[in-house]
Structures are given as C-alpha cells and as structure tokens.
Scaffold this active site. Structure first.
Site, PDB file in Angstrom:
ATOM      1  N   HIS A   1       0.818  -1.224   0.000  1.00 58.23           N
ATOM      2  CA  HIS A   1       0.000   0.000   0.000  1.00 58.23           C
ATOM      3  C   HIS A   1       0.853   1.275   0.000  1.00 58.23           C
ATOM      4  CE1 HIS A   1      -3.578  -2.352   0.378  1.00 58.23           C
ATOM      5  NE2 HIS A   1      -3.286  -2.804   1.573  1.00 58.23           N
TER       6      HIS A   1
ATOM      7  N   ASP B   1      -2.841 -10.540  -2.536  1.00 61.86           N
ATOM      8  CA  ASP B   1      -3.350 -10.097  -1.233  1.00 61.86           C
ATOM      9  C   ASP B   1      -4.849  -9.804  -1.331  1.00 61.86           C
ATOM     10  OD1 ASP B   1      -2.023  -8.669   1.484  1.00 61.86           O
ATOM     11  OD2 ASP B   1      -3.908  -7.753   0.835  1.00 61.86           O
TER      12      ASP B   1
ATOM     13  N   HIS C   1      -6.287  -7.257  -0.331  1.00 58.65           N
ATOM     14  CA  HIS C   1      -6.468  -5.846  -0.682  1.00 58.65           C
ATOM     15  C   HIS C   1      -5.711  -5.510  -1.970  1.00 58.65           C
ATOM     16  CE1 HIS C   1      -6.794  -6.139   3.776  1.00 58.65           C
ATOM     17  NE2 HIS C   1      -7.830  -5.341   3.586  1.00 58.65           N
TER      18      HIS C   1
ATOM     19  N   ASP D   1      -4.239 -12.808   3.659  1.00 58.92           N
ATOM     20  CA  ASP D   1      -5.490 -12.321   4.243  1.00 58.92           C
ATOM     21  C   ASP D   1      -6.706 -12.574   3.350  1.00 58.92           C
ATOM     22  OD1 ASP D   1      -4.431 -10.483   2.466  1.00 58.92           O
ATOM     23  OD2 ASP D   1      -4.551  -8.761   3.840  1.00 58.92           O
TER      24      ASP D   1
HETATM   25 ZN   LIG Z   1      -4.118  -7.103   2.756  1.00 61.57          ZN
END
Ligand SMILES: [Zn+2]
Length: 341
Positions: free
Chosen positions: A158, A193, A195, A282
């Site tokens: 990120h 991931d 996200h 995740d």
């Molecule tokens: Zn993540």
C-alpha cells in the site's frame, strides 16, 4: 526455498489505528513474524538474515523527501507539546497540487494516506530491514535460484513512492521488482493479497517494463476504496501494463483460481524474465478482515498455478493477520509452489 528475514523487523510495534472511526488495536503485530517463520520452517525452508543493503535499492522507488520524512518524523513529532507517542496524521491535503509543507503535522498529512500506519522511533529501521529481506531474496533469485521467500514485515504494497498507508511504509514488492530489473528487461508483479496493491500499481503505473497485476476484494466497499478497479489500466507508456481483477466479497477458491488463470495468461503474454508474487494470506476465509474465502488448501492450488509460469520467482510477504491457520496457510503456499517446480 530460502526464507529471508531480519530480527530488527520486529521493532516496529504499532499500537492503534481507526476502523470505521473507532480506535482499535493495530493488527499488524510483530507476532505475525513468529507465525510466518513457523510456517516457512514447516515447509522445509531455511531462514537467512539479510545484509544491510543501504538506502539505494529503496530510493530506487521512493522519493528522497519521503525517506527523509520516514527517518526523522518521529523525533520531530516528539518536540510538539502534547503530541501523541506515535505519529498519526490529523490533516490531509485534498489533493497533491498544493505546496509541500514545512511542519511535522503538515508533512505527516502529506505522506500518510490513513491512520493505519503509525510511526514510532523504531518504524524506519524495521521497514528498511523488511525491504532488505526483499533485496536479499531478489539477489538470490538473480544468482540462479528458482525461487526465494522474503518474510517482509512491515508489509509494503500500500506504500506509494511518497505515501505510507495500510500498515505499509516501504514498498518491498516494488523494491524487489526494481532490483530484479538489473538483470531482467521485463518483470511482472502478481499481487494476491486480499487488498488491492495500490502502492505498487502507483509506482509502476506509467511504465511498460513492470507489469502489475492484482487480484483482490472489490474496492467498491473495501480498502483501499480509491484504487483497484478493472478500468485502471496504466497511463502513458504504461497503458495496458496494469491489470486489476476485483472479486465479489467472500469469493472462494474456485472464483479466485479463475481470476488467477486470467492473471497468469496476461503475465505469459507479457513474457517477463522474473516474477514477484506479493503474497497476502489475508484472502483466507478465517482472516480477521473477512473479505474473501480462500481455504488453506486453496493457497497450495494458487501456488501451483503460479509455479507453472516457470519463472524465476520472488515471493514477498504482504498481509495475512493473526488467526490459528496463518502458519498453515504459508506452509500450504510454499509447499504447493515447491511441489510444482
Ligand atoms: Zn491485505
């Protein structure tokens, strides 16, 4: 497959963040390292300490003013009367077209996307060691080993070239991809991931030499909200070199593997000489974030498909939070990858 990890990566120990406005304990805890080390060992991986590679490989993807900020902001913050122990921004620019602020509070807002990346006295060194684990793993792959695993924590995907966010400070996957470019004309980054890998996308968005592909929960109602949509395809020379595959919430193994097939075909068409896998665990059905429903066995299937690309592969740890199966999920991925090569 070798694992790379440095003990100083534990020193960053963030206390809190805001979730839907409410203060919560920060889930990106040093304990993740113990679970992931156990998972790597169970897969038969040997653990190696990286060397200090200095700032050059990190500065290859991050701006000088951002690195200066990360290194010094905690000390400056403590000089503000009544300031919090950890640096957490309380103001953000509406856009980045204004002036670069001189004050610590202004710079925190400029360089921090959200409240989930608090900076302590230990953060910069921890983040550097995390990146050096990725660099060392990249060197290993460039020296001829088929694959290596960088246990990067804090995670990185990120983080943009000059912005922290989502538990991330230095973009380890981007640092690794840029390092691999020393030998490889074309490098692909495949982010699995939960996200969207918004920072990695942002760093390479205008470039045709690094293909970025991300499979993730649809950002329409999920972090990072502003990026991760299918129509984000790159910009300028990079147009067509970014590929997003947002999935409906709670998608399980079969939906994920269908998207992975599409991702792998795009990577094959790009014909890279090396691959970085941004490995978030995740997407697991039991992860505290609860966004997707990949099973423990599903991670092995994901790894087998990625291994079938037959590319020199650097696996970089991203997310994956404390749950009983965190170790097993890493073991499943690494074992699945190893069995397919
Ligand atoms: Zn993540």
């Amino acid at each position: 497959m070798k694992t790379f990890y440095g003990d100083d990566q534990r020193r960053h120990d963030p206390k809190g963040f805001l979730s839907s406005g409410a203060p919560q304990p920060n889930p990106e805890k040093p304990e993740r390292i113990d679970r992931l080390l156990a998972g790597a060992r169970a897969a038969g991986s040997s653990i190696h300490h990286p060397a200090n590679h200095g700032l050059a490989p990190i500065a290859a993807v991050h701006t000088p003013e951002y690195l200066e900020f990360l290194e010094n902001i905690h000390r400056r913050w403590q000089m503000i009367p009544g300031a919090s122990q950890e640096v957490i921004a309380n103001i953000h620019p509406i856009n980045r077209s204004g002036s670069y602020p001189a004050s610590a509070v202004g710079q925190a807002g400029y360089h921090m996307a959200d409240t989930s990346c608090p900076i302590s006295a230990e953060t910069f060194q921890s983040a550097c060691w995390s990146a050096w684990s990725a660099v060392e793993a990249a060197e290993t792959v460039m020296s001829g080993e088929r694959a290596a695993y960088a246990l990067c924590r804090p995670p990185g995907h990120h983080a943009f070239s000059d912005v922290a966010g989502g538990f991330c400070f230095i973009n380890n996957s981007a640092v690794a991809a840029q390092r691999l470019r020393k030998q490889a004309d074309r490098v692909a980054v495949l982010d699995v991931d939960l996200h969207h890998g918004n920072g990695t996308q942002g760093i390479f968005y205008g470039r045709a030499d690094v293909l970025t592909v991300s499979i993730h929960a649809d950002p329409v109602r999920f972090y990072p909200f502003f990026w991760g949509y299918a129509d984000e395809r790159g910009d300028g020379a990079g147009l067509g070199y970014n590929y997003n595959l947002p999935l409906p919430r709670k998608s399980g193994d079969d939906v994920f593997l269908d998207a992975l097939e599409s991702a792998c075909r795009r990577i094959e068409a790009f014909a890279p000489q090396a691959l970085v896998v941004a490995l978030g665990l995740d997407a697991f059905e039991g992860d505290p974030f609860g966004g997707l429903s990949v099973s423990t066995a599903g991670f092995a299937r994901i790894a087998e498909r990625i291994a079938a690309l037959r590319l020199p592969t650097l696996i970089v740890q991203e997310g994956g939070y404390l749950c009983d199966e965190l170790s097993d999920n890493l073991t499943s991925f690494l074992t699945g990858f190893g069995s397919a090569v």
